[in-house]
Design an enzyme around this catalytic site. Structure first.
Site, PDB file in Angstrom:
ATOM      1  N   TYR A 330      30.838  15.908  33.862  1.00  0.00           N
ATOM      2  CA  TYR A 330      29.185  15.282  33.573  1.00  0.00           C
ATOM      3  C   TYR A 330      28.241  15.809  34.444  1.00  0.00           C
ATOM      4  O   TYR A 330      28.619  15.806  35.532  1.00  0.00           O
ATOM      5  CB  TYR A 330      29.458  13.567  33.915  1.00  0.00           C
ATOM      6  CG  TYR A 330      28.337  12.952  33.281  1.00  0.00           C
ATOM      7  CD1 TYR A 330      26.939  13.513  32.876  1.00  0.00           C
ATOM      8  CD2 TYR A 330      28.213  11.487  33.302  1.00  0.00           C
ATOM      9  CE1 TYR A 330      25.892  12.634  32.329  1.00  0.00           C
ATOM     10  CE2 TYR A 330      27.322  10.368  32.742  1.00  0.00           C
ATOM     11  CZ  TYR A 330      26.071  11.088  32.712  1.00  0.00           C
ATOM     12  OH  TYR A 330      25.169  10.301  32.182  1.00  0.00           O
ATOM     13  N   CYS A 331      27.265  16.409  34.010  1.00  0.00           N
ATOM     14  CA  CYS A 331      26.128  17.094  34.802  1.00  0.00           C
ATOM     15  C   CYS A 331      26.860  18.038  35.785  1.00  0.00           C
ATOM     16  O   CYS A 331      27.466  18.822  35.217  1.00  0.00           O
ATOM     17  CB  CYS A 331      25.300  15.934  35.570  1.00  0.00           C
ATOM     18  SG  CYS A 331      23.857  16.418  36.331  1.00  0.00           S
ATOM     19  N   ILE A 332      26.623  17.894  37.136  1.00  0.00           N
ATOM     20  CA  ILE A 332      27.069  19.123  37.739  1.00  0.00           C
ATOM     21  C   ILE A 332      28.602  19.252  37.919  1.00  0.00           C
ATOM     22  O   ILE A 332      29.168  20.308  38.221  1.00  0.00           O
ATOM     23  CB  ILE A 332      26.703  18.766  39.306  1.00  0.00           C
ATOM     24  CG1 ILE A 332      26.749  20.002  40.220  1.00  0.00           C
ATOM     25  CG2 ILE A 332      27.126  17.622  40.003  1.00  0.00           C
ATOM     26  CD1 ILE A 332      25.993  19.951  41.709  1.00  0.00           C
ATOM     27  N   GLY A 334      30.289  18.752  35.251  1.00  0.00           N
ATOM     28  CA  GLY A 334      30.543  19.649  34.119  1.00  0.00           C
ATOM     29  C   GLY A 334      30.564  21.079  34.536  1.00  0.00           C
ATOM     30  O   GLY A 334      31.067  22.188  33.787  1.00  0.00           O
TER      31      GLY A 334
END
Length: 597
Positions: A330-332, A334
């Protein structure tokens, strides 16, 4: 003999009492402000050279084309003068009503007095005229590059947002009326809220968005049943208890962002993605990252990969007795999962069967709304801050994200708390939003310099752990979920990164809503829909134009994709094993550590 003049009304007595409280609170306010540490000026705004450059460009416009500049000025003067004449004419005719309001609607001006009262209407309309004039002047500057112009537009918008009449007591009808209705109580409570926020943050103004006493991690949020089965200096590994008799053979491990805590995926039972995955018959592991302090100054992305991703997946495979896992970032997290997949490709390691990315940027060629904060003046300021403290502090990141939506996340909450004297709401999402984590200094600078500024991963030249990592090395089956109105990870940028990945099996889902609500979107709410289009060869606008819209959550669509890559059914697995004894109940201990301001 007592006269009427000697009698003090209860209202007057209450008002004088409140004024005395204000005086005492003012002394506390001064004390709190005195405790404030000097702030690196580079983190408070752009390099003054940007404004000098803008003034130079404006002056060059004046010299080259004075008619254009006069046209802007005369247009502004004309609107202001006409507005003044209309207001005065209405008063001269004895009409205590404002001129017709033809401006755009604005949720800041919901109080009917903004439209019906001559004073407030005049103030509102003149503010909107001023804001439009500033916006036009910036847009029509020709001798600025696209990045500088984007930054100037952003900071000019911040100035106009800050100067909105709603942000000042004398021009806010809601605040004035409440002060009258409460005999000044609202002002006293508002000042108490302001002083409390300053004292809680060492003199730094961080607007409290939520009633923090209303929530307890592991009590009424983050309550999914599970156990911590491994711990090192970087993370706790949580295995969630099964709710089905059998599960898919291939386990799932989620890597949440370490900017915030993992329990965004488990706020409450009805919107918990963690519970949903477990209920669909998967063995689920979630990483809970450490909240870094100064001792983590030299921790880099390589440490997150080695002691986080690779270590977590190794223990997941050992516990489940499998050769592969399905990984989610998720986000960073990812972004770092993509780095990990490139590294594994270089090593010939196939332990990841598939990868899911939530609102993940891997190609930073277009910096989007973060462009104002990714130029050298701001990043240099962050680097100096890190040199002093060892970490990128949570409140700096929170403030940066808040300014992307300053009206909603700064000014409106400040008005309610400090002018209206209201207690912040008990809202679980805002509680999570304020429960941030510090970032290790080395990791933060690697991310900002090498990934965001220089885009080294997407350009195939990011050197890490003895390898040169390249986005095209990501060739496992991937699915990416992005959010249509995401201010942090713009969906078109997420899409472009997936296009550059090297695998043949790639899917992309575009959810309605933003960075959080677009992901935390349970089927039961039937709130936000999603777009699907299997053709990822098109440019982002064409992809969306040709996509099929589906009502409701993307969760079932993603789960159908994951199911095909999760193997046969096996007996459900209890958390841990003999080599991985239970250390404590979920949500663990790391998640409870608060960031220091």
């Amino acid at each position: 003999m007592t006269t009427n003049a000697d009698v003090i009304s209860p209202e007057r007595e209450k008002l004088e009492e409140n004024l005395a409280k204000v005086e005492a609170l003012t002394q506390r306010l001064l004390g709190a402000l005195a405790a404030r540490k000097p702030v690196n000026s580079a983190l408070a705004g752009p390099d003054p050279a940007l404004y000098a450059q803008a003034m130079s460009a404006y002056w060059q416009d004046w010299v080259k084309n004075p008619a254009k500049v006069f046209e802007q000025q005369v247009g502004y003067w004309g609107k202001s003068f006409q507005h003044y004449l209309e207001a005065n004419q209405a008063l001269a005719e004895g009409r205590l009503s404002p001129p017709e309001d033809t401006g755009p609607s604005d949720k800041r001006f919901r109080n009917p007095l903004w439209d019906s009262h001559p004073y407030f209407n005049f103030v509102k309309q003149q503010y909107l005229i001023n804001a439009d004039a500033i916006r036009t002047a910036v847009d029509e500057i020709d001798d600025l590059g696209p990045t500088e112009k984007r930054r100037l537009r952003y900071f000019a918008e911040q100035i106009t947002d800050m100067m909105a009449p709603t942000n000042f007591f004398a021009t806010n009808p809601d605040a004035l009326q409440k002060a009258i209705d409460t005999e000044g109580d609202s002002l006293v409570k508002g000042l108490e809220n302001l002083v409390a926020d300053l004292e809680a943050n060492n003199g730094e103004l961080v607007v409290r968005l939520v009633d923090e006493e209303a929530f307890e991690i592991g009590g009424n949020i983050a309550t999914a049943q599970g156990k911590v089965v491994w711990r090192n200096r970087m993370m706790e590994l949580i295995q969630y208890s099964p709710t089905t008799d059998t599960v898919h053979e291939t386990p799932v491990v989620i890597f949440p962002p370490w900017i915030n805590k993992f329990y965004i995926l488990d706020l409450k039972p009805q919107n918990s993605l963690i519970r949903h995955i477990v209920d669909q018959g998967y063995t689920l592991f979630v990483v809970s990252w450490v909240n870094a302090d100064e001792s983590y100054r030299d921790v880099g992305l390589e440490d997150y990969i080695e002691e986080g991703y690779l270590t977590a997946m190794r223990h997941v495979r050992e516990i489940c007795g499998t050769r592969q896992v399905n990984a989610m970032g998720y986000c960073i997290a990812g972004t770092t999962l993509a780095l990990t997949l490139s590294l594994l490709k270089k090593r010939g390691d196939k332990q990841v069967k598939s990868a899911t990315f939530f609102t993940t940027l891997t190609d930073f060629s277009d910096q989007g709304e973060f462009a104002p904060f990714l130029q050298n003046d701001f990043v240099d300021g962050i680097e100096k801050e890190i040199e002093a403290s060892g970490v990128l502090k949570s409140f700096i990141m929170a403030r940066t994200f808040s300014f992307l939506r300053s009206t909603d996340l700064i000014y409106t909450p400040a008005i309610r708390s400090y002018m209206m004297g209201e207690t912040p709401p008990a809202f679980d999402l805002l509680y999570w939003n304020g429960d941030g984590s510090n970032l290790p200094g080395k990791m933060a600078m690697q991310y900002l310099r090498e990934l965001c500024q220089r885009n080294e991963f997407a350009e195939g030249r990011f050197k890490l752990m003895g390898e040169t990592l390249n986005i095209r090395d990501v060739d496992v089956p991937v699915i990416s979920i992005a959010a249509e109105t995401d201010h942090i990870a713009a969906w078109k940028d997420c899409y472009r990164g997936v296009q550059k990945m090297g695998g043949r099996s790639k899917a992309f889902i575009l959810s309605e809503s933003g960075h959080i609500a677009g992901i935390v979107n349970p089927p039961s709410k039937k709130k936000y829909g999603h777009y699907l289009n299997p053709d990822l060869s098109q440019a982002a606008p064409d992809w969306q134009a040709g996509a099929e819209f589906h009502e409701g959550s993307w969760w079932p669509t993603w789960e159908a994709w994951l199911k095909k890559r999760s193997g046969k059914q096996v007996p459900a697995r209890a958390p841990g094993d003999s080599a991985h004894p239970v250390l404590c109940d979920a949500p663990g201990t790391y998640v409870r550590v608060k960031a220091n301001h």
